[in-house]
Design a protein around this motif. Sequence first.
Motif, PDB file in Angstrom:
ATOM      1  N   ASP A 158     -12.064  15.586  -7.118  1.00 44.76           N
ATOM      2  CA  ASP A 158     -11.715  14.376  -6.372  1.00 44.76           C
ATOM      3  C   ASP A 158     -11.894  13.132  -7.232  1.00 44.76           C
ATOM      4  O   ASP A 158     -11.044  12.233  -7.230  1.00 44.76           O
ATOM      5  N   ALA A 159     -12.978  13.073  -7.994  1.00 44.47           N
ATOM      6  CA  ALA A 159     -13.229  11.913  -8.844  1.00 44.47           C
ATOM      7  C   ALA A 159     -12.179  11.815  -9.947  1.00 44.47           C
ATOM      8  O   ALA A 159     -11.710  10.718 -10.295  1.00 44.47           O
ATOM      9  N   VAL A 160     -11.783  12.953 -10.487  1.00 51.17           N
ATOM     10  CA  VAL A 160     -10.740  12.962 -11.516  1.00 51.17           C
ATOM     11  C   VAL A 160      -9.421  12.453 -10.934  1.00 51.17           C
ATOM     12  O   VAL A 160      -8.715  11.642 -11.554  1.00 51.17           O
ATOM     13  N   ALA A 161      -9.083  12.927  -9.738  1.00 49.31           N
ATOM     14  CA  ALA A 161      -7.825  12.503  -9.107  1.00 49.31           C
ATOM     15  C   ALA A 161      -7.799  11.003  -8.867  1.00 49.31           C
ATOM     16  O   ALA A 161      -6.783  10.335  -9.127  1.00 49.31           O
ATOM     17  N   LEU A 162      -8.892  10.443  -8.384  1.00 47.42           N
ATOM     18  CA  LEU A 162      -8.932   9.006  -8.125  1.00 47.42           C
ATOM     19  C   LEU A 162      -9.006   8.205  -9.419  1.00 47.42           C
ATOM     20  O   LEU A 162      -8.457   7.098  -9.511  1.00 47.42           O
ATOM     21  N   ALA A 163      -9.670   8.759 -10.434  1.00 52.21           N
ATOM     22  CA  ALA A 163      -9.727   8.081 -11.728  1.00 52.21           C
ATOM     23  C   ALA A 163      -8.337   7.978 -12.346  1.00 52.21           C
ATOM     24  O   ALA A 163      -8.002   6.978 -12.992  1.00 52.21           O
ATOM     25  N   PHE A 164      -7.519   8.997 -12.153  1.00 51.12           N
ATOM     26  CA  PHE A 164      -6.139   8.967 -12.632  1.00 51.12           C
ATOM     27  C   PHE A 164      -5.402   7.760 -12.045  1.00 51.12           C
ATOM     28  O   PHE A 164      -4.652   7.074 -12.734  1.00 51.12           O
ATOM     29  N   GLN A 172       0.864  -1.185   0.000  1.00 51.10           N
ATOM     30  CA  GLN A 172       0.000   0.000   0.000  1.00 51.10           C
ATOM     31  C   GLN A 172       0.901   1.236   0.000  1.00 51.10           C
ATOM     32  O   GLN A 172       1.645   1.458   0.949  1.00 51.10           O
ATOM     33  N   SER A 173       0.836   2.017  -1.071  1.00 49.98           N
ATOM     34  CA  SER A 173       1.751   3.145  -1.223  1.00 49.98           C
ATOM     35  C   SER A 173       1.005   4.410  -1.633  1.00 49.98           C
ATOM     36  O   SER A 173      -0.105   4.355  -2.167  1.00 49.98           O
ATOM     37  N   THR A 174       1.661   5.540  -1.395  1.00 46.19           N
ATOM     38  CA  THR A 174       1.140   6.824  -1.854  1.00 46.19           C
ATOM     39  C   THR A 174       1.438   6.990  -3.334  1.00 46.19           C
ATOM     40  O   THR A 174       2.576   6.834  -3.783  1.00 46.19           O
ATOM     41  N   TYR A 175       0.390   7.291  -4.090  1.00 44.74           N
ATOM     42  CA  TYR A 175       0.522   7.574  -5.518  1.00 44.74           C
ATOM     43  C   TYR A 175      -0.635   8.479  -5.899  1.00 44.74           C
ATOM     44  O   TYR A 175      -1.795   8.195  -5.567  1.00 44.74           O
ATOM     45  N   ASN A 176      -0.342   9.572  -6.547  1.00 47.93           N
ATOM     46  CA  ASN A 176      -1.392  10.486  -6.987  1.00 47.93           C
ATOM     47  C   ASN A 176      -0.866  11.374  -8.107  1.00 47.93           C
ATOM     48  O   ASN A 176       0.292  11.245  -8.526  1.00 47.93           O
ATOM     49  N   VAL A 177      -1.692  12.265  -8.587  1.00 43.67           N
ATOM     50  CA  VAL A 177      -1.320  13.152  -9.686  1.00 43.67           C
ATOM     51  C   VAL A 177      -0.034  13.916  -9.386  1.00 43.67           C
ATOM     52  O   VAL A 177       0.782  14.163 -10.281  1.00 43.67           O
ATOM     53  N   LEU A 178       0.170  14.265  -8.120  1.00 41.03           N
ATOM     54  CA  LEU A 178       1.325  15.071  -7.732  1.00 41.03           C
ATOM     55  C   LEU A 178       2.543  14.235  -7.353  1.00 41.03           C
ATOM     56  O   LEU A 178       3.670  14.736  -7.401  1.00 41.03           O
ATOM     57  N   LEU A 200     -11.291   9.718 -18.877  1.00 39.70           N
ATOM     58  CA  LEU A 200      -9.961  10.318 -18.966  1.00 39.70           C
ATOM     59  C   LEU A 200      -9.326   9.929 -20.296  1.00 39.70           C
ATOM     60  O   LEU A 200      -8.756   8.847 -20.442  1.00 39.70           O
ATOM     61  N   THR A 201      -9.433  10.812 -21.269  1.00 40.67           N
ATOM     62  CA  THR A 201      -8.819  10.589 -22.573  1.00 40.67           C
ATOM     63  C   THR A 201      -7.304  10.711 -22.441  1.00 40.67           C
ATOM     64  O   THR A 201      -6.778  11.160 -21.426  1.00 40.67           O
ATOM     65  N   GLU A 202      -6.599  10.324 -23.490  1.00 41.61           N
ATOM     66  CA  GLU A 202      -5.143  10.421 -23.465  1.00 41.61           C
ATOM     67  C   GLU A 202      -4.693  11.864 -23.273  1.00 41.61           C
ATOM     68  O   GLU A 202      -3.717  12.130 -22.577  1.00 41.61           O
ATOM     69  N   ASP A 203      -5.399  12.789 -23.885  1.00 39.37           N
ATOM     70  CA  ASP A 203      -5.058  14.204 -23.705  1.00 39.37           C
ATOM     71  C   ASP A 203      -5.234  14.630 -22.256  1.00 39.37           C
ATOM     72  O   ASP A 203      -4.380  15.319 -21.687  1.00 39.37           O
ATOM     73  N   ARG A 204      -6.324  14.220 -21.650  1.00 40.21           N
ATOM     74  CA  ARG A 204      -6.570  14.593 -20.257  1.00 40.21           C
ATOM     75  C   ARG A 204      -5.534  13.951 -19.332  1.00 40.21           C
ATOM     76  O   ARG A 204      -5.053  14.587 -18.392  1.00 40.21           O
ATOM     77  N   LEU A 205      -5.204  12.697 -19.591  1.00 41.15           N
ATOM     78  CA  LEU A 205      -4.181  12.041 -18.778  1.00 41.15           C
ATOM     79  C   LEU A 205      -2.843  12.753 -18.907  1.00 41.15           C
ATOM     80  O   LEU A 205      -2.116  12.918 -17.917  1.00 41.15           O
ATOM     81  N   ALA A 206      -2.513  13.181 -20.099  1.00 42.63           N
ATOM     82  CA  ALA A 206      -1.241  13.873 -20.305  1.00 42.63           C
ATOM     83  C   ALA A 206      -1.207  15.184 -19.535  1.00 42.63           C
ATOM     84  O   ALA A 206      -0.167  15.547 -18.952  1.00 42.63           O
ATOM     85  N   ARG A 207      -2.312  15.890 -19.502  1.00 44.30           N
ATOM     86  CA  ARG A 207      -2.358  17.147 -18.748  1.00 44.30           C
ATOM     87  C   ARG A 207      -2.223  16.897 -17.253  1.00 44.30           C
ATOM     88  O   ARG A 207      -1.613  17.697 -16.526  1.00 44.30           O
ATOM     89  N   LEU A 208      -2.766  15.802 -16.779  1.00 42.40           N
ATOM     90  CA  LEU A 208      -2.618  15.459 -15.366  1.00 42.40           C
ATOM     91  C   LEU A 208      -1.204  14.975 -15.070  1.00 42.40           C
ATOM     92  O   LEU A 208      -0.629  15.308 -14.023  1.00 42.40           O
ATOM     93  N   ASP A 209      -0.639  14.199 -15.975  1.00 38.16           N
ATOM     94  CA  ASP A 209       0.739  13.721 -15.808  1.00 38.16           C
ATOM     95  C   ASP A 209       1.720  14.878 -15.616  1.00 38.16           C
ATOM     96  O   ASP A 209       2.702  14.766 -14.877  1.00 38.16           O
ATOM     97  N   ALA A 210       1.444  15.986 -16.271  1.00 31.88           N
ATOM     98  CA  ALA A 210       2.357  17.127 -16.235  1.00 31.88           C
ATOM     99  C   ALA A 210       2.410  17.799 -14.868  1.00 31.88           C
ATOM    100  O   ALA A 210       3.274  18.653 -14.629  1.00 31.88           O
ATOM    101  N   LEU A 211       1.511  17.430 -13.962  1.00 28.53           N
ATOM    102  CA  LEU A 211       1.454  18.054 -12.641  1.00 28.53           C
ATOM    103  C   LEU A 211       2.389  17.409 -11.624  1.00 28.53           C
ATOM    104  O   LEU A 211       2.521  17.914 -10.497  1.00 28.53           O
TER     105      LEU A 211
END
Length: 323
Positions: A258-264, A202-208, A295-306
């Motif tokens: 919150d839903a977007v963050a967890l969906a990532f 169990q580890s910490t993993y998120n957009v940031l 979460l389309t590939e474009d949306r994932l890429a924008r989140l990845d950049a954070l």
Amino acid sequence: MPFARLASATTPTCHIGLGLAAVGRPGYINLGRERDLPAVRSVEALRERTHQLLDAAYAQGVRYIDAARSYGRAEEFLADWLGAHPDLDDLVVGSKWGYTYTANWRTDAERHEVKDHSVATYERQRAETAALLGDRLDLYQIHSLTSDSPALTDNALHAELAEAAAQGVTIGFSTSGPAQADAIRAALAVTVDGAPLFHAVQSTYNVLETSAAPALAEAHDAGLTVIVKEGMANGRLADPVAPDAVKAVAEETSLGSDAVALAFVLRQPWVSVVLSGAATTGQLASNLHATVADLTEDRLARLDALAEDPRAYWERRARLPWQ
């Protein structure tokens, strides 16, 4: 293996678990607690809130519940609820040992928990957990394992953990800090009589904070169940304080940040369960929308950049006040 129950479940929300860190004690480091919890955070008030969340979670398809010895009275609250629902045999229950709660039900305590990975602490806390959860405990984890923890090299501890595994409890570990990947890889190498000791991480993993991803993928490939905690970065990815990029994706998908963050998190192929740390039933319902986020590939890429430098992320987390 208890997590086989989740693999055979039919509802998408079975891959979102409910963590009790935020409601098992009056103080925690999540943002917005002054809005989320009752003005008077008595034991009975938080017991009632925990039971409301457990009722709502189970009704909406959540099948994994996460607690720890250091989460105040979380195990006690969970045990009370389980006692009132003895027939829920599809529920998977996990807890953790290695931190002792020391705040005495105060939010202004000098120290809220003390870490110790010794055999003596394991034996004491294992007995405490057993007294509350009994045979309802499916997963027992070392709390916040780091690469320098004595738990990685203590053969006497490994023998006791292996004994618990032989009795039917899955043994796992959680990680924290900027070197999570090192701890994960070190734990994967631990064996007892030639067999891997750990079967869940169990580890910490998120957009940031994405630095543990390669090691978690390795753990998944090695057969471990991967649970993700702090998918909301202790409230940093929730409205109204979420980064603009997260808010933009939320608006595009008609969901909460919150839903977007967890969906990532759920989009990562090595994830088995991501935890909701909801403190209200409304937050829980919003979190569960993660299973339908587009979460389309474009949306994932924008989140990845954070993604932030992990040291900077953990330094900021360490400054969050207990409230």
